[in-house]
Write an enzyme that holds these catalytic residues in place. Structure first.
Site, PDB file in Angstrom:
ATOM      1  N   ASP A 194       0.839  -1.205   0.000  1.00 50.91           N
ATOM      2  CA  ASP A 194       0.000   0.000   0.000  1.00 50.91           C
ATOM      3  C   ASP A 194       0.867   1.245   0.000  1.00 50.91           C
ATOM      4  O   ASP A 194       1.349   1.680   1.036  1.00 50.91           O
ATOM      5  CB  ASP A 194      -0.921  -0.011   1.233  1.00 50.91           C
ATOM      6  N   GLY A 208      -5.226  -7.233   5.554  1.00 53.82           N
ATOM      7  CA  GLY A 208      -4.156  -6.581   6.325  1.00 53.82           C
ATOM      8  C   GLY A 208      -4.264  -6.970   7.785  1.00 53.82           C
ATOM      9  O   GLY A 208      -3.653  -7.922   8.253  1.00 53.82           O
ATOM     10  N   PHE A 225      -5.923   3.738   5.406  1.00 53.18           N
ATOM     11  CA  PHE A 225      -5.551   3.101   6.667  1.00 53.18           C
ATOM     12  C   PHE A 225      -5.968   1.623   6.693  1.00 53.18           C
ATOM     13  O   PHE A 225      -6.943   1.233   6.048  1.00 53.18           O
ATOM     14  CB  PHE A 225      -6.222   3.844   7.849  1.00 53.18           C
ATOM     15  N   ASP A 238     -10.558  -4.864  -1.396  1.00 54.20           N
ATOM     16  CA  ASP A 238      -9.487  -4.336  -0.566  1.00 54.20           C
ATOM     17  C   ASP A 238     -10.023  -3.516   0.607  1.00 54.20           C
ATOM     18  O   ASP A 238     -10.521  -2.412   0.425  1.00 54.20           O
ATOM     19  CB  ASP A 238      -8.566  -3.456  -1.436  1.00 54.20           C
TER      20      ASP A 238
HETATM   21  C1  DX5 Z   1      -6.275   0.798   2.620  1.00 55.83           C
HETATM   22  C2  DX5 Z   1      -5.417  -0.249   1.911  1.00 55.83           C
HETATM   23  C3  DX5 Z   1      -5.785  -1.659   2.270  1.00 55.83           C
HETATM   24  C4  DX5 Z   1      -5.645  -1.940   3.775  1.00 55.83           C
HETATM   25  C5  DX5 Z   1      -6.236  -3.288   4.104  1.00 55.83           C
HETATM   26  O1  DX5 Z   1      -6.086   2.051   2.018  1.00 55.83           O
HETATM   27  O2  DX5 Z   1      -5.518  -0.123   0.506  1.00 55.83           O
HETATM   28  O3  DX5 Z   1      -4.963  -2.561   1.514  1.00 55.83           O
HETATM   29  O4  DX5 Z   1      -4.280  -1.918   4.121  1.00 55.83           O
HETATM   30  O5  DX5 Z   1      -6.131  -3.454   5.507  1.00 55.83           O
HETATM   31  P1  DX5 Z   1      -7.331  -4.137   6.308  1.00 55.83           P
HETATM   32  O6  DX5 Z   1      -7.427  -5.555   5.764  1.00 55.83           O
HETATM   33  O7  DX5 Z   1      -6.870  -4.100   7.745  1.00 55.83           O
HETATM   34  O8  DX5 Z   1      -8.564  -3.346   6.041  1.00 55.83           O
HETATM   35 ZN    ZN Z   2      -4.553  -1.709  -0.653  1.00 59.77          ZN
END
Ligand code: DX5
Ligand code: ZN
Length: 223
Positions: free
Chosen positions: A33, A201, A143, A179
């Site tokens: 990211d 994530g 985030f 995502d």
């Molecule tokens: C957010 C990112 C995602 C995020 C996913 O802007 O693009 O890839 O890191 O993290 P989780 O799975 O914790 O939502």
């Molecule tokens: Zn992402």
């Protein structure tokens, strides 16, 4: 279902180890990211960091770069040069989208198009014939650890139909990646909607369990 671990919530002080654990647990890629503090209100890492990760992890791990940056169409090459195999750009941040996607592919990477939660899939349809993937954001980008936006269901189902229609007319297969906010409690539902690839994530990198344990939970939910 492909699981793409996002390192955003991994222990950045021990990132090499965390990533190796994820690969040893059976994952084959990293979702990187990249944030510039302009397109999204957070700043993460850039090409030098990615090159270091590539040195630590070797050549076999697929690097899936999610460019949440304002000037991706002029800077994506730096991420390919740093070792990224796949580049996703945001439709909201690119002026000449068709040119950008074909340029990414001509540079030897595969190309994805990311859509923010409020961006309709219609913004992807004119380039759907050439895309390798569409990234449907199920959180507002910036985030990790945010709550899943369930209103994307309709969008996913419409995108699934558009891709299936394209393929049945002899067109390209395009992967649907979701995502944000994916956990063991919703991942099977996402597969039912027609998702091919889930970024995870905080569902993998958190302090409630190891990556191996968390991955096993996700896989159990998919059985
Ligand atoms: C957010 C990112 C995602 C995020 C996913 O802007 O693009 O890839 O890191 O993290 P989780 O799975 O914790 O939502
Ligand atoms: Zn992402």
């Amino acid at each position: 279902m492909i699981i793409a671990p996002s390192i955003l919530t991994a222990d950045l002080g021990n990132l090499g180890e965390s990533c190796k654990n994820a690969m040893n647990a059976g994952l084959d890629r990293l979702h990187l990211d990249v944030m510039d503090g302009s397109f999204v209100p957070n700043l993460t890492f850039g090409p030098p960091f990615i090159s270091m990760l590539r040195d630590v992890l070797g050549e076999d791990v697929l690097f899936d770069a999610h460019l949440m940056i304002s000037n991706a169409e002029n800077t994506f090459q730096q991420y390919i040069d740093a070792g990224c195999n796949h580049i996703s750009v945001h439709v909201e941040a690119v002026n000449h989208l068709h040119r950008c996607i074909t340029a990414i592919q001509e540079s030897g990477a595969t190309a994805g198009l990311a859509l923010n939660p409020s961006t309709p899939i219609e913004n992807a349809l004119e380039v759907l014939p050439i895309l390798d993937s569409v990234v449907v954001m199920s959180v507002n980008p910036g985030f990790g650890g945010q709550s899943f936006i369930s209103s994307v269901e309709n969008k996913i189902r419409r995108l699934r139909k558009a891709i299936d229609d394209q393929v049945s007319n002899g067109g390209k297969v395009v992967e649907i990646q979701i995502d944000g906010g994916v956990k063991s409690h919703n991942i099977q539902t996402l597969r039912d909607w027609g998702v091919d690839n889930c970024v995870v994530g905080s569902g993998l990198f958190n302090n409630t369990g190891t990556v191996e344990q968390n991955l096993a939970e996700l896989r159990k939910a998919l059985k």
